[in-house]
Each structure stands twice: as structure tokens, then as C-alpha cells.
Design an enzyme around this catalytic site. Structure first.
Site, PDB file in Angstrom:
ATOM      1  N   ARG A  87     -90.345  32.484 -31.858  1.00  0.00           N
ATOM      2  CA  ARG A  87     -91.062  31.942 -33.013  1.00  0.00           C
ATOM      3  C   ARG A  87     -92.371  32.701 -33.129  1.00  0.00           C
ATOM      4  O   ARG A  87     -93.288  32.480 -32.348  1.00  0.00           O
ATOM      5  CB  ARG A  87     -91.312  30.449 -32.750  1.00  0.00           C
ATOM      6  N   TYR A 126    -101.267  28.232 -25.867  1.00  0.00           N
ATOM      7  CA  TYR A 126    -100.180  28.197 -24.877  1.00  0.00           C
ATOM      8  C   TYR A 126     -99.432  29.520 -24.713  1.00  0.00           C
ATOM      9  O   TYR A 126     -98.462  29.589 -23.975  1.00  0.00           O
ATOM     10  CB  TYR A 126     -99.201  27.060 -25.187  1.00  0.00           C
ATOM     11  N   HIS A 179     -95.977  26.485 -34.156  1.00  0.00           N
ATOM     12  CA  HIS A 179     -94.954  25.466 -34.425  1.00  0.00           C
ATOM     13  C   HIS A 179     -94.945  25.082 -35.899  1.00  0.00           C
ATOM     14  O   HIS A 179     -93.921  25.097 -36.566  1.00  0.00           O
ATOM     15  CB  HIS A 179     -95.225  24.245 -33.544  1.00  0.00           C
TER      16      HIS A 179
END
Lengths: 400, 361
Positions: A295, A308, A299
């Protein structure tokens, strides 16, 4: 805490502590397996490849030289991923302009999205999650209708029975048993129909993933599960999600084949899905496909991916971009000239412009329709509430 | 009424004693015979015929594709039922026991209840979820829950609970025929209750959403459903026979909690002026609270006393050896009736021509 028993020092290996059981006492019993036990499926053929299956940039792609149907497929996939990439960019831009409430982008996963849509036959069904808007659009659905949920318009905007695309599903993995039930029903009715369900790596931890795969295998339902392993469930990396050798290995426990594929290789994903769907339609049962992808964006627009993961990691994946991989292949085989590139980009730009224009028009929702589809017939209580809302609206009109 | 006084015309010879379980099984069989899209599935419903034998014989008659033993997974059962309904089937699933239905909760709440609404009517969910429910059978933990409040709190579900043999058949047929999802709560301890019934000519029963007055009365209204209906009828008979207070109690069997038949309830309470809601499920945030609130909203000026509730205690379902203390019984119901402020001055309201029996204590 004092008094609490302490764990012993590192354990000896299993073999070292193995004690002879009653069944193994010499002469006590015949050395036969337990009475009703018999071997079941041979696990060997179900196991996935040791590394993700690839076509682009390999000799497998070389076998597809020429201008035959394979070349045509490459061009179709290329045009679709270029359009898909532009769609993702446009949708993300619409969140910044306040035209979408949220957009979980599939940027970086376009190969999976497009291959899933193109692998389906007319009567097959697609079961997308909220990150799979592009798959629905690539199947030919109206992008504005597909984005209805994410826009804050009615929860679902397209005709599911007519398009054979189930509603975008938000609760993770809960659409998987739907796909199994639908596929099973189609088979019971004698229809040659398969269902393709999309799920993410995080979704494989949900109980519904387990139950869906188990039902599918027991019923030999014509269902295919495509796990887009994009590395993260919001912020949680795969290592904290599973200790399985790969997500594709999970298939073996259910007695179905697992396939591991490079999720950024549109040709490989398309090929693996077509095989699995063909097998499903022919009565061969379900397949679990893990597509290893990434990705590239956060998100959603509300997320901050820098918390992260590192830029280096993202950059490494940019070098393995699904659009670039296809483009290199086509160029290397002389299938892509500047006119084709321009044509694909213009088509993508036109689609984006049209989407932008339509999304800038405010939808008009009728609040009295809130009560219309709760039940086939509204309950007396809902009729009362609808009447009160109508009165409120009328009063609001009068004071205007 | 003794059997000697029965008129032959009122009791046709082909009516024979049948249990509620048999009537439910017959409803499933008739629905499957009438509509090839009706599929029954769940845990142990095939070869075994269900742990309560309600599906007995269906697999033999219709084959394992129509009456199917599934893997032991309630979310999977409900989730696959959603998919089947999407493809035009009419699934009837069994949850085996009330407290075993909880793993399927997400499918029920997030999809079964909402799919029609989500798709603006394009994907109705004509599925029936049969749940053997309630206590009183000596079941160990997780076998006696009254879970109706959870379902009632979920818009999009119908919640139905039969109390008689005839209703068991008629309501289950109506549930299966409904284009909306129905949580069909089968009172376990009434499975073996009997009534004269003719499977060839099952009694016509009103559809889902209509309550019935099981016993006419004028002093107060007992509002109940499912397993507490026979208990309330017994309480009403007891006070009549006892004669001390001389209350003449009306008993309403709601038959369905959703839709809730406010009209029948309000008409009764306006006539009697007093009401007690009776159910096994815990009282706090239970169905009785909703029903009492609605009665108060609709009947305030007709009420002679606050609406009282007789419900299960607000405790996890107790061990079988203590369940008789938990379940609403005749004495507890009559105690509640006694607390309906009979001592207060009461003026006959216009229209209450039938008056009240006894009354002021």
C-alpha cells in the site's frame, strides 16, 4: 510477585522429554492407528510455491512473445492499471477537497484490483472490501455510484444484482462467507458461476476468514479468495498478524490449494485468478490466492504512515511499481509506442476529469427516504417516526 | 370445560394432539415442499434431525442439499445464508441454542439486518433464523438464555416468538415467506407442549406483527410472549379460582416483538387501566422497559398505576437448580398484580363498561 511458580529454565527438545505412552507399551496393543483414523487429503499438491509466482520480466513472459491474445491482454492490463492509478490519485485528491469523506487508496495495488476485475466472466460475482473500489470501477461500474459510501451519500450506490458486484464491505472479512454462500447457491441451482472475494492481510486474522474458507472447502464451493497482502493492517505489520509461513499456506489447513503470487505483476495475478476461477466453475472447489503487494499510501487520508514505516521501505516498493513493471514488459517486447502511452494516459485523464466534475455536484438525499428500506413494509413505529420527521421538515420550510 | 360437554362440530375428529416441535417441523416441511428455494441448514439438522428433532425427516425427504449439516460455526452459517439469499434462495438456519447464536452476531447485526437498507431495497434478506430459546428445561449454562433484547435493539430484524402449537406452525410459515429477516425464537420448554391440531388444515393465524388477546379480562392486562404466555394464563386462572382478590386478568400474547403491536396493547390497557409486562429475559434494558414506556406514552390518562414488570433477574442465567427462583412464576406475577395500587380511588372511565372485577383491596 513472590510465591508465584517460576517457569523452568529453557526446555529440552520435544524428543528428549517424550515418554512412552500406554499405546506404545510393547505387547500391550497392536501398533495400529486409532480405529476410525484414515489419511485425508495429501497436503503436497495444496502447498503454495516457495516464492511469489511472477510473469513480468521472466522467461514465462518471453513465451508470450508476439501479437496474439497474450499481447492483447498485456495492452488491456496496461491501459487498466494506468486508468486505475489515475483513479486512485483523483479519489485521494477528492478527499482533500472535501468531496469524499474518506478514501482507502489502493495505490500500489492496482495490478491486483485490475486483474481481479478482468479475470471475472460476465456471470461471476465480485465481493469487494472498502479498499477495492478500483476493482469495481475496473469491472465497468460507474465510479460515482461506487464511491457513494465513501462520499457520505447512501451507503451503497450501484445495482449489486445487476452488476454482480456485492456492496463494498466494511467489517473485515465478513463478505467472505457471503461469497461462499452465493457461490454454493449458484452451484445448487446448476449455474456456472464463480465468486471472487477480496480481503487484506489483516482480514485473514478475523474469524469470518476462517469460517468462510472452511465452509468453501467442505462444500467445494466455486469461490476464490484473493488476499491482497499489502504489508499493513493500518499500522500493524504482517509479522504481528500471523506466524504462518505465508498467508497462502493457510489454504492447506482447509484442504484447498494455496497460490502465492507477485501482487504487483498484473499478468501473474490475472493468470493465477483465471486458473482458480476456471477450476472453481468446473467443480474443482475453492482456492486461496495470496498476492504480495504494497500500500503505497497511508491507510486512508486520515492516517499518518510515517509513524510505522520508513521511507526506504516505501522507495523499495516504488521500484517494484505495478504500472512500471507492465510498462517495461510492453516496451521490452515492442508492444508499447508513445501513441499507446498517450492514449492510455488521455483515457485515464478523461475518466478522472469526468469523475472530478461529477463529484463536485452535491448529491441530493431525501431524508424521508430514511425509513423506506428498513423493512419491506415499515412497522407502525417507523411510520410514526417518518410522519414526525416530515412534520419537522415542513416546519423547517415554513420558518425559512 | 369437561370433554363430555364438547360439541363434535367444535372438535373435528381429524384434530389430534400435536406438540409445538412437531408443528414447527411440519411448517418447515410444508415450506420446503411449496418452494424449492427454501433451504434448511445448521448444526445437526440433517441426519440427526436437530438436537430438538424439529428438522427430523427433512434431509431424508428433500436430500442433503436442501437440509444440510454445516460445519460447527454460527457466523459461517449466517454469513453463507446471506450469500445464498443474495442469489435468490430463502435460507432457514438453526442456531441450536440461544447462547450459541452469539458468534453469528456480527453477520446478523452488520449484514442480515442491514442489507435491504444498504442496497436501497435491491437485496432483501428473506432468511429465517430459528433460535431455540429461554429457560425452564434444566439446561446447564449457555442453554437457557433469553436473548430477544439484543435482536429487538437491531433495526431491520423481525423478532417473533410463538406460544401455541397453531402459532408455531403459522408464524414459522409466515417467517419463511417474509422477505425480511426474522429471528424466530422457539421457547424450548414449550417444544413438548401439546394441543389438538390438524396438519392438513392448520389453523389460520394472523401474520407477523399482530398480537392476540389469549384471555379476556377487565381488571388488568398481562402482556407477555413465548414461554411466559402459559404462565400468565395460569396466573389469570389462579386468581379467578382463588377468588380472594377476584381479579379478572386479560392476557395478551404479543407473538412478535418486532413489529410490536401497540394498538392491541394500548386498546387493552385503556380498557383495564393496569398493566404488567412479563418475560424471562432480564428486566434491565429488557423488552418490558420498552413496552412499559410505550404504554405510558399511549395510555397515560387511562392508567391507574405504574406499569410493572415481572422479568428474569438482572443476573447471568442461573444454574438449573436455582432457575425456578429466576423465572417469572404465577406467584410473582400475582404479587405484581397486587401492587397495581388497587387501594387508590378509581373512577370508572368512559368506555370501560365492562368495569373491573373486585378491584379495591
Amino acid at each position: 510477585m513472590s510465591g508465584v511458580p517460576r517457569l523452568p529454565a529453557p526446555q529440552p527438545t520435544h524428543e528428549e522429554v517424550l515418554v512412552m505412552t500406554v499405546l506404545e507399551q510393547p505387547g500391550a496393543y497392536a501398533p495400529a492407528p486409532p480405529p476410525s483414523w484414515r489419511p485425508r487429503t495429501d497436503a503436497g499438491p495444496l502447498l503454495p510455491d516457495t516464492e511469489p509466482y511472477r510473469v513480468l520480466g521472466t522467461r514465462a513472459a518471453g513465451r508470450r512473445e508476439g501479437s496474439g491474445p497474450e499481447a492483447e491482454l498485456l495492452r488491456r492490463l496496461y491501459a487498466a492499471v494506468v486508468r486505475g492509478r489515475r483513479f486512485n490519485e483523483q479519489a485521494t485528491a477528492l478527499t482533500r477537497q472535501g468531496r469524499l469523506a474518506v478514501y482507502p487508496s489502493s495505490r500500489g495495488q492496482e495490478a491486483c484490483q485490475v486483474a481481479a476485475a478482468l479475470a471475472l466472466r460476465e456471470h461471476d460475482w465480485l465481493f469487494p472490501s472498502y479498499r477495492d473500489t478500483l476493482a469495481a470501477v475496473a469491472r465497468g461500474l460507474d465510479p460515482v455510484e461506487v464511491l457513494s459510501l465513501l462520499r457520505g451519500d447512501w451507503h451503497h450506490g450501484y445495482d449489486s444484482p445487476g452488476t454482480r458486484v456485492a456492496p463494498l464491505c466494511t467489517p473485515l472479512a465478513t463478505q467472505l462467507p457471503h461469497a461462499v454462500g452465493l457461490a454454493h447457491a449458484a452451484r445448487l441451482k446448476g449455474d456456472e458461476v464463480a465468486a471472487l472475494a477480496l480481503v487484506g492481510d489483516g482480514g485473514t486474522s478475523e474469524g469470518d476468514f476462517h469460517e468462510a474458507l472452511n465452509f468453501a472447502a467442505v462444500w467445494q464451493a466455486p469461490a476464490v479468495f484473493l488476499v491482497q497482502n499489502n504489508g499493513f493492517a493500518i499500522s500493524v505489520p504482517l509479522a504481528k498478524q500471523t506466524a504462518a509461513p505465508s498467508l497462502a499456506h493457510k489454504a492447506v489447513g482447509y484442504g484447498m490449494p494455496g497460490r502465492l503470487v507477485d501482487g504487483n505483476d498484473a499478468v501473474a495475478v490475472h493468470e493465477v485468478l483465471c486458473e482458480a476461477l476456471d477450476r472453481a466453475r468446473a467443480g474443482g472447489g475453492p482456492t486461496l490466492v495470496e498476492a504480495v503487494t504494497y500500500r503505497l499510501e497511508a491507510h486512508t487520508n486520515a492516517d499518518d504512515a510515517t509513524r510505522y514505516r520508513t521511507d526506504d521501505e516505501v522507495e523499495a516498493w516504488r521500484a517494484h511499481d505495478p504500472v512500471t513493471l507492465l510498462e517495461h514488459e510492453l516496451r521490452g517486447r515492442g508492444l508499447l509506442d508513445e501513441a499507446t502511452v498517450r492514449e492510455a494516459e488521455e483515457a485515464a485523464e478523461q475518466q478522472a476529469a469526468k469523475l472530478r466534475e461529477r463529484m463536485h455536484q452535491d448529491p441530493s438525499l431525501d431524508p424521508t427516504q430514511l425509513f423506506a428500506h428498513v423493512y419491506a413494509e415499515p412497522t407502525p413505529q417507523l411510520r410514526d417516526q417518518a410522519a414526525r420527521l416530515r412534520a419537522e421538515l415542513a416546519a423547517g420550510e415554513e420558518t425559512r | 370445560m369437561s370433554t363430555a360437554t364438547r360439541q363434535p362440530a367444535a372438535q373435528p375428529v381429524d384434530r389430534k394432539p400435536a406438540t409445538m416441535g412437531q408443528a414447527l417441523g411440519r411448517a418447515l416441511r410444508d415450506a420446503m415442499a411449496d418452494d424449492p428455494d427454501v433451504h434448511v441448514f445448521g448444526e445437526d439438522v440433517g441426519t440427526l434431525g436437530g438436537v430438538f428433532r424439529v428438522t427430523d425427516g427433512l434431509a431424508a425427504q428433500f436430500g442433503p442439499d436442501r437440509c444440510t449439516d454445516t460445519p460447527l460455526a454460527e457466523a459461517g452459517i449466517l454469513g453463507t445464508a446471506v450469500g445464498m439469499a443474495m442469489y435468490g434462495l430463502r435460507p432457514v438456519v438453526e442456531m441450536q441454542f440461544d447462547a450459541f447464536a452469539y458468534p453469528g452476531f456480527e453477520q446478523l447485526v452488520s449484514h442480515v439486518a442491514r442489507m435491504r437498507n444498504r442496497t436501497r431495497g435491491r437485496m432483501p434478506m428473506p432468511l429465517t433464523v430459528r433460535v431455540p430459546y429461554g429457560g425452564g428445561i434444566g439446561g446447564v449454562e449457555h442453554h437457557s438464555d433469553s436473548s430477544e433484547a439484543y435482536y429487538m435493539a437491531t433495526p431491520g430484524l423481525h423478532v417473533v416468538a410463538p406460544a401455541t402449537v397453531a402459532d408455531a406452525y403459522g408464524l414459522l410459515r409466515a417467517a419463511i415467506a417474509s422477505d425480511d429477516p426474522v429471528v424466530f425464537l422457539e421457547p424450548k420448554r414449550l417444544y413438548w407442549s401439546k394441543a389438538d391440531w390438524n396438519p392438513q388444515e392448520p389453523d389460520a393465524v394472523p401474520g407477523i406483527g399482530k398480537a392476540v388477546v389469549r384471555r379476556r379480562g377487565s381488571s388488568a392486562t398481562l402482556i407477555t410472549y413465548g414461554p411466559s404466555v402459559p404462565v400468565c394464563l395460569e396466573a389469570a386462572e389462579a386468581t379467578r379460582e382463588d377468588g380472594a382478590e377476584g381479579w379478572d386478568l386479560e392476557v395478551i400474547d404479543l407473538r412478535s416483538l418486532v413489529p410490536f403491536d401497540e394498538e392491541t396493547v394500548a386498546a387493552s390497557v385503556r380498557r383495564t387501566g393496569r398493566a404488567v409486562v412479563v418475560h424471562e429475559s432480564p428486566g434491565f434494558a429488557g423488552p418490558g422497559g420498552e413496552i412499559a414506556a410505550r404504554i405510558t406514552e399511549r395510555c397515560f390518562h387511562h392508567l391507574e398505576a405504574p406499569v410493572l414488570r415481572v422479568a428474569g433477574f438482572d443476573i447471568p442465567y442461573p444454574p438449573p437448580m436455582l432457575e425456578q427462583h429466576h423465572l417469572p412464576g404465577v406467584d410473582r406475577i400475582l404479587d405484581a398484580v397486587a401492587r397495581l395500587q388497587w387501594e387508590s380511588d378509581y373512577t370508572e372511565s368512559p368506555g370501560s363498561a365492562e368495569g373491573r372485577g373486585g378491584g379495591v383491596v
